[in-house]
Design a protein around this motif. Sequence first.
Motif, short mmCIF file in Angstrom:
data_model
loop_
_atom_site.label_atom_id
_atom_site.label_comp_id
_atom_site.label_asym_id
_atom_site.label_seq_id
_atom_site.Cartn_x
_atom_site.Cartn_y
_atom_site.Cartn_z
N ILE A 260 0.84 -1.20 0.00
CA ILE A 260 0.00 0.00 0.00
C ILE A 260 0.87 1.25 0.00
CG2 ILE A 260 -2.26 -0.68 0.92
CD1 ILE A 260 -1.12 -0.14 3.68
N HIS B 176 1.76 4.95 -0.19
CA HIS B 176 0.88 6.08 0.11
C HIS B 176 1.69 7.34 0.30
CE1 HIS B 176 1.83 3.96 3.88
NE2 HIS B 176 1.88 5.17 4.44
N LEU C 79 7.78 -6.80 3.90
CA LEU C 79 8.10 -7.20 5.27
C LEU C 79 8.39 -8.69 5.35
CD1 LEU C 79 5.44 -5.16 7.31
CD2 LEU C 79 7.89 -4.69 7.06
N ILE D 20 -8.65 4.20 5.97
CA ILE D 20 -8.26 3.47 7.18
C ILE D 20 -8.99 2.13 7.25
CG2 ILE D 20 -8.52 3.51 9.69
CD1 ILE D 20 -7.85 6.56 9.47
N SER E 6 -7.32 -0.19 4.93
CA SER E 6 -6.06 -0.71 5.47
C SER E 6 -6.34 -1.84 6.46
CB SER E 6 -5.30 0.40 6.19
OG SER E 6 -4.89 1.38 5.29
N ARG E 7 -7.30 -1.60 7.34
CA ARG E 7 -7.64 -2.61 8.35
C ARG E 7 -8.09 -3.91 7.68
NH1 ARG E 7 -8.51 -1.41 13.69
NH2 ARG E 7 -8.33 0.76 14.30
N ILE F 39 -5.70 -6.82 6.39
CA ILE F 39 -5.12 -7.78 7.31
C ILE F 39 -5.86 -9.12 7.23
CG2 ILE F 39 -4.92 -8.29 9.79
CD1 ILE F 39 -2.70 -6.52 8.73
N HIS F 40 -7.09 -9.05 6.74
CA HIS F 40 -7.90 -10.27 6.74
C HIS F 40 -7.75 -11.04 5.44
CE1 HIS F 40 -9.81 -9.20 10.53
NE2 HIS F 40 -9.69 -7.96 10.10
N ALA G 26 -2.02 4.23 6.94
CA ALA G 26 -1.99 2.81 6.61
C ALA G 26 -1.44 1.93 7.73
CB ALA G 26 -1.17 2.61 5.33
N HIS G 27 -0.15 2.08 8.03
CA HIS G 27 0.48 1.12 8.92
C HIS G 27 -0.08 1.14 10.32
CE1 HIS G 27 3.16 0.89 5.57
NE2 HIS G 27 3.77 -0.14 6.12
N TYR H 101 -3.03 1.46 11.20
CA TYR H 101 -4.28 0.70 11.25
C TYR H 101 -4.07 -0.76 10.87
CZ TYR H 101 -5.73 5.39 11.87
OH TYR H 101 -5.83 6.65 12.39
N LEU H 102 -3.12 -0.98 9.95
CA LEU H 102 -2.78 -2.36 9.63
C LEU H 102 -2.26 -3.06 10.87
CD1 LEU H 102 -0.93 -1.62 6.31
CD2 LEU H 102 -2.78 -3.26 6.50
N ALA I 106 -2.78 -2.22 14.01
CA ALA I 106 -3.84 -2.37 15.00
C ALA I 106 -4.72 -3.55 14.66
CB ALA I 106 -4.66 -1.09 15.08
N GLU I 107 -5.12 -3.62 13.38
CA GLU I 107 -6.02 -4.70 12.97
C GLU I 107 -5.34 -6.05 13.11
OE1 GLU I 107 -9.04 -3.90 12.29
OE2 GLU I 107 -9.80 -5.88 11.71
N SER I 108 -4.07 -6.05 12.76
CA SER I 108 -3.31 -7.29 12.82
C SER I 108 -3.26 -7.81 14.26
CB SER I 108 -1.92 -6.99 12.27
OG SER I 108 -1.08 -8.05 12.45
N LYS J 44 -6.83 -8.99 15.30
CA LYS J 44 -7.22 -10.24 14.67
C LYS J 44 -6.53 -11.42 15.36
CE LYS J 44 -6.89 -12.50 10.13
NZ LYS J 44 -5.56 -13.09 9.93
N THR K 103 -5.06 3.73 18.41
CA THR K 103 -4.40 4.12 17.16
C THR K 103 -4.16 5.63 17.17
OG1 THR K 103 -6.57 4.27 16.13
CG2 THR K 103 -5.33 2.27 15.73
N ALA L 164 5.96 -1.82 11.83
CA ALA L 164 5.90 -2.91 10.85
C ALA L 164 5.92 -4.28 11.54
CB ALA L 164 7.08 -2.81 9.88
N ILE M 115 2.65 -5.86 12.12
CA ILE M 115 1.98 -6.40 10.93
C ILE M 115 2.60 -7.75 10.58
CG2 ILE M 115 1.45 -5.98 8.50
CD1 ILE M 115 1.92 -2.97 9.11
N LYS M 116 3.93 -7.80 10.72
CA LYS M 116 4.68 -8.97 10.29
C LYS M 116 4.50 -10.12 11.27
CE LYS M 116 9.55 -9.72 9.42
NZ LYS M 116 10.82 -8.96 9.38
#
Lengths: 150, 457
Positions: A65, A67, A92, A119, A122-123, A126-127, B15-16, B18-19, B21-23, B26, B39, B84, B87-88
Amino acid sequence: MQISSLLQEQAVLIPLNTADKQTSIEAMVDALAAGGSVTDRDAYLQAILAREQTGSTGIGFGFAIPHGKSAGVSRAALAFAKFARPVDWDSLDGNPVQAAFMIAVPAEAAGNEHLQILIALSRKLIHEEFREQLLQVQNAEQLTDLLETI
Amino acid sequence: MKKIIAVTACPTGVAHTYLAAESLLKTAKEKRIEIKVETRGAVGVENELTEQDIAEAHAVIVAADTDVLESRFAGKPVVRVPVAQAIKNPAGLLEEALSMKAAEESDYIKQVEQTKAERGKARSGPYKHLMTGVSHMLPLVVAGGLLIAISFMFGIHAFEQQGTLPAAFMSIGSGAAFALMVPVLSGFIAFSIAEKPGLAPGLIGGMLASQNGAGFLGGIAAGFLAGYVTKWLKTYIKLPKNFEGLKPILILPLLASGIVGLAMIYVIGEPVKWLMDALTQWLQTLGSANAALLGLLLGAMMAFDMGGPINKAAYTFSVGLLASHVYGPMAAVMAAGMTPPLGLWLATLIARNKFTAEEREAGKSAAVLGISFITEGAIPFAASDPLRVIPSIVAGSAVTGALSMLFGATLQAPHGGIFVLPIPHVVGHLGLYALSIAAGTVVTALLLKMFKKNVNA
């Protein structure tokens, strides 16, 4: 959600046939510029590349992504590319990228509504389920339909 | 269950943040780990961690490439990584956070100290000035009260024999230290308002209040008057450049002291003296019902905000009365300030299933803070469950305050917790005093046992 106000048809590149990260990014920036949401192509490109310098936006799982926030952006916008051949993005997890969303944000990020959509997107990335659906998308119409479900 | 809290942030913030946070969310959901993720992105701070969240957390994950106000997490184990990383490898991060050792005892005390320091910094306006005055006055009260008590050790009337050692202790304690209390209170209130030029008029105004019997109320009035008068003069007196040097050394002390002094003698002194006399008179002839009521109120105030402004109001009132040789409220206030942490400690022993392992460990530290009269020791517990903890400690402290006043317990030292109790004559009615502290501790602990919910360890 008004995802269609962010994603214009000419910014959906399926497939995008490029060889590397740099040309992929440039192609997506050009697509956004053609749609009118990016008014200063070079300034925005600089912002994107500067962001990549601080760390790759390849988030893993075959997605990236890129940006950038720049005065060269007149309104928040989104571009999507599904690559004909996976592109190396220094991700990554080290895997090449199959698809990318490019996010353009104006320097003065007025209108949190648009940011909220980006946002949420982006969230969603992850899924795994959502990523699989994205890779199935064949055209702009299907993409818009999928994104409306966010 | 162990709860994890996390903060994610990145420079662009679209982006990151929230990525990541979501990661984390989940993965935590898959692993059935309780988590809250704050966040900090382009749309501001969302899902902000509250004091309660932080207090309840086992450990903190900070996945950020920008500042996330990490000082909030003092005393908690923190896993710190670039955004990062979340996320990773969210699973690895969560594992690491879960395996972090809970805050140690010393960390708990550090945490309490930090809360105290932060509150000190956050004070502003008149409250800050008053507290500056009180904190400079306290050492005088401690020294004076204890030296008077030492004089009494030779016999309660021993100091009346001139030239003896008990007489010397009495003149140090009462003649000098207590006599300086009100002037120093007043002087440093003024100092806090107007800086150095405020000190002299403040001390002078306080001395006048002390001499004419206006007591600590007069001292507080003198301090604020001196402070604001000096500050006003400092701003509005304009002198030619050549004479500017005379302002702090001649003009301000002269004018400010003159104005404050005259005001104390002709305007403020008398009514405040009357008020102070009435208050002292009332307190000295207090019937047991009224005494118990006053103790109840002071006790409840001590526990309500655990070292905050309401607690300090009750405390300042009681310390100020020492200058007028009224010792009952001081006893009630110190006892009531000790019971909140003590009650929590007792509750962690008698109601083990209502506290997490970390809280049971922290209970020991709370006990130490309790016997030292550091009411703030209850804050971390209260922060994690305010609606159940605060009423319980308020009730316990109110009982203690009421009993202490009812028993006629007195205390000549403004601080010291149980460490001043063994010194003869510092406390009047020692046995009953100890009983009132124990009673409040038990009340608090029983209420906590009743109100608090079981935790699933």
